[in-house]
Design an enzyme around this catalytic site. Sequence first.
Site, short mmCIF file in Angstrom:
data_model
loop_
_atom_site.label_atom_id
_atom_site.label_comp_id
_atom_site.label_asym_id
_atom_site.label_seq_id
_atom_site.Cartn_x
_atom_site.Cartn_y
_atom_site.Cartn_z
N CYS A 1 0.89 -1.03 -0.15
CA CYS A 1 0.07 0.00 -0.11
C CYS A 1 0.95 1.28 -0.05
O CYS A 1 0.84 2.39 -0.66
CB CYS A 1 -0.77 -0.12 1.13
SG CYS A 1 -0.18 -0.19 2.67
N HIS B 1 1.53 4.68 9.61
CA HIS B 1 0.59 3.55 9.26
C HIS B 1 -0.31 3.41 10.35
O HIS B 1 0.16 3.13 11.66
CB HIS B 1 1.44 2.58 8.82
CG HIS B 1 0.70 1.41 7.99
ND1 HIS B 1 -0.43 0.73 8.46
CD2 HIS B 1 0.80 1.30 6.82
CE1 HIS B 1 -0.91 -0.11 7.47
NE2 HIS B 1 -0.01 0.44 6.21
N1 LIG Z 1 -3.81 -4.44 6.05
C1 LIG Z 1 -3.17 -3.62 5.05
O1 LIG Z 1 -3.47 -2.37 5.06
C2 LIG Z 1 -2.42 -4.10 4.04
C3 LIG Z 1 -2.34 -3.49 2.90
C4 LIG Z 1 -1.37 -3.93 1.89
C5 LIG Z 1 -1.10 -4.93 1.71
N2 LIG Z 1 -1.20 -5.86 3.03
C6 LIG Z 1 -0.71 -7.34 2.97
O2 LIG Z 1 -1.45 -8.16 2.53
C7 LIG Z 1 -1.37 -9.38 3.33
C8 LIG Z 1 -2.61 -9.68 4.27
O3 LIG Z 1 -2.80 -8.53 5.30
P1 LIG Z 1 -4.18 -8.65 5.93
O4 LIG Z 1 -4.15 -7.12 6.59
O5 LIG Z 1 -5.32 -8.82 5.27
O6 LIG Z 1 -3.71 -9.51 7.12
P2 LIG Z 1 -5.01 -10.52 7.93
O7 LIG Z 1 -6.05 -9.61 8.29
O8 LIG Z 1 -4.28 -11.07 9.08
O9 LIG Z 1 -5.59 -11.58 6.92
C9 LIG Z 1 -4.71 -12.63 6.42
C10 LIG Z 1 -5.82 -13.62 6.53
O10 LIG Z 1 -5.15 -14.91 6.14
C11 LIG Z 1 -5.40 -15.89 6.89
N3 LIG Z 1 -4.45 -17.04 6.61
C12 LIG Z 1 -3.29 -17.27 7.35
N4 LIG Z 1 -2.79 -18.41 6.85
C13 LIG Z 1 -3.30 -18.63 5.65
C14 LIG Z 1 -3.38 -19.72 4.78
N5 LIG Z 1 -1.94 -20.52 5.01
N6 LIG Z 1 -4.10 -20.17 3.93
C15 LIG Z 1 -5.47 -19.43 3.93
N7 LIG Z 1 -5.45 -18.39 4.67
C16 LIG Z 1 -4.49 -17.99 5.65
C17 LIG Z 1 -5.40 -15.29 8.14
O11 LIG Z 1 -5.95 -16.31 9.19
P3 LIG Z 1 -5.55 -16.24 10.76
O12 LIG Z 1 -5.89 -15.07 10.96
O13 LIG Z 1 -6.53 -17.48 11.58
O14 LIG Z 1 -4.01 -16.62 10.56
C18 LIG Z 1 -6.20 -14.31 7.97
O15 LIG Z 1 -7.55 -14.37 7.97
C19 LIG Z 1 -0.19 -9.34 4.26
O16 LIG Z 1 1.00 -9.64 3.28
C20 LIG Z 1 0.14 -7.75 4.23
O17 LIG Z 1 1.38 -7.05 4.30
C21 LIG Z 1 -1.99 -5.28 3.95
#
Ligand SMILES: NC(=O)c1ccc[n+]([C@@H]2O[C@H](COP(=O)([O-])OP(=O)(O)OC[C@H]3O[C@@H](n4cnc5c(N)ncnc54)[C@H](OP(=O)(O)O)[C@@H]3O)[C@@H](O)[C@H]2O)c1
Length: 353
Positions: free
Chosen positions: A160, A187
């Site tokens: 992002c 952030h």
């Molecule tokens: N949030 C942001 O602002 C943002 C912005 C840009 C990019 N990102 C990137 O996007 C990615 C996800 O971020 P997020 O904020 O969405 O994280 P998040 O809210 O923790 O979501 C990740 C999801 O994936 C699940 N998961 C974990 N291991 C898995 C597997 N092996 N197979 C399928 N699902 C699985 C997690 O379950 P559990 O919770 O049970 O582990 C959780 O529900 C990261 O790399 C982050 O850096 C995030």
Amino acid sequence: MSHRPYRVALNGYGRIGRCVLRALHERGSDAGLEIVALNDLADQASLEYLTRFDSTHGRFPGEVRVEGDCLHINGDCVKVLREEAPEGIDWAALDIDLLLECSGQYTTRADAERFLQAGAPRVLFSQPMAGEADIDATIVYGVNQQRLSGAERLVSNASCTTNCGVPLLKLLNDAVGLEYVSITTIHSAMNDQPVIDAYHHEDLRRTRSAFQSVIPVSTGLAKGIERLLPELAGRIQAKAIRVPTVNVSCLDITLQTARDTSAAEINRVLRQAAEEGPLKGLIAYTELPHASCDFNHDPHSAVVDGSQTRVSGPRLVNLLAWFDNEWGFANRMLDVAEHFLAVSTVQPAPVKD
Ligand SMILES: NC(=O)c1ccc[n+]([C@@H]2O[C@H](COP(=O)([O-])OP(=O)(O)OC[C@H]3O[C@@H](n4cnc5c(N)ncnc54)[C@H](OP(=O)(O)O)[C@@H]3O)[C@@H](O)[C@H]2O)c1
């Protein structure tokens, strides 16, 4: 749209996965994609509940209900899967055109290819990969999507922060030339931080309560920008600070320019690009007295706050750009996904073991 909607699956249905599904829904019937399956570790009741009710983006604007192995969104079935390993799912049997990997768990080429080996034809990742060799292309929509040749199978949507910073740096490098760049990301909290102190991460500061402190954390932003703008390689530094808000972030960008400039010139360049150029709709410009929550659910990659532009001496520029780190990024995932699929000309060859 001259084709049936492309069939897409989500792996990881957390903040980004859910925003991607919802952003697609909010785009309405013109969207060229449909989500046909999602995989997460959570149970169906939780998936349904967190789709319907979102503390940050509000209630889902449509009907959401679970029945059998479907999460129905306005009656359309999204098949729900619950497998930890990519090999646990026959992705080919889902007849998908693209997998959106939003769990953040797969950062190397070896990791990424597990999805191809399990039958996914192409994968778009919601984070930068570990190294340049770990991915076929890293795309910041509006800046370099034209570099996709159609042959790629593994693409990253960058971060992002990269999506916010790179279009602005490219514009200013073209307009006034940039000698050096220093960026501080401010952030909001993320799910990789605990609510109260807990053992959590190899970065010691990420063990600390997200809502009690302003917390410096590690960042790969400088490396991420260099991948997109190699002409600035070796001249960028970045640091990141997590703050106790739930969403919306900003970049505080300091630039040493190659020639004398002024706040008026910098703002003119950025405003024109936001209002007239090819980045219209991707970046925006404002001089209103905003606070971060005003940008919640804003789909832009960057909103330049022209009221905060400062120039010290004639060549030291400081800028502030806001971004909804969830919603803006999720919208770029959809933009890149559509472009990736539109230019893909080759049938994927099977990956060798
Ligand atoms: N949030 C942001 O602002 C943002 C912005 C840009 C990019 N990102 C990137 O996007 C990615 C996800 O971020 P997020 O904020 O969405 O994280 P998040 O809210 O923790 O979501 C990740 C999801 O994936 C699940 N998961 C974990 N291991 C898995 C597997 N092996 N197979 C399928 N699902 C699985 C997690 O379950 P559990 O919770 O049970 O582990 C959780 O529900 C990261 O790399 C982050 O850096 C995030």
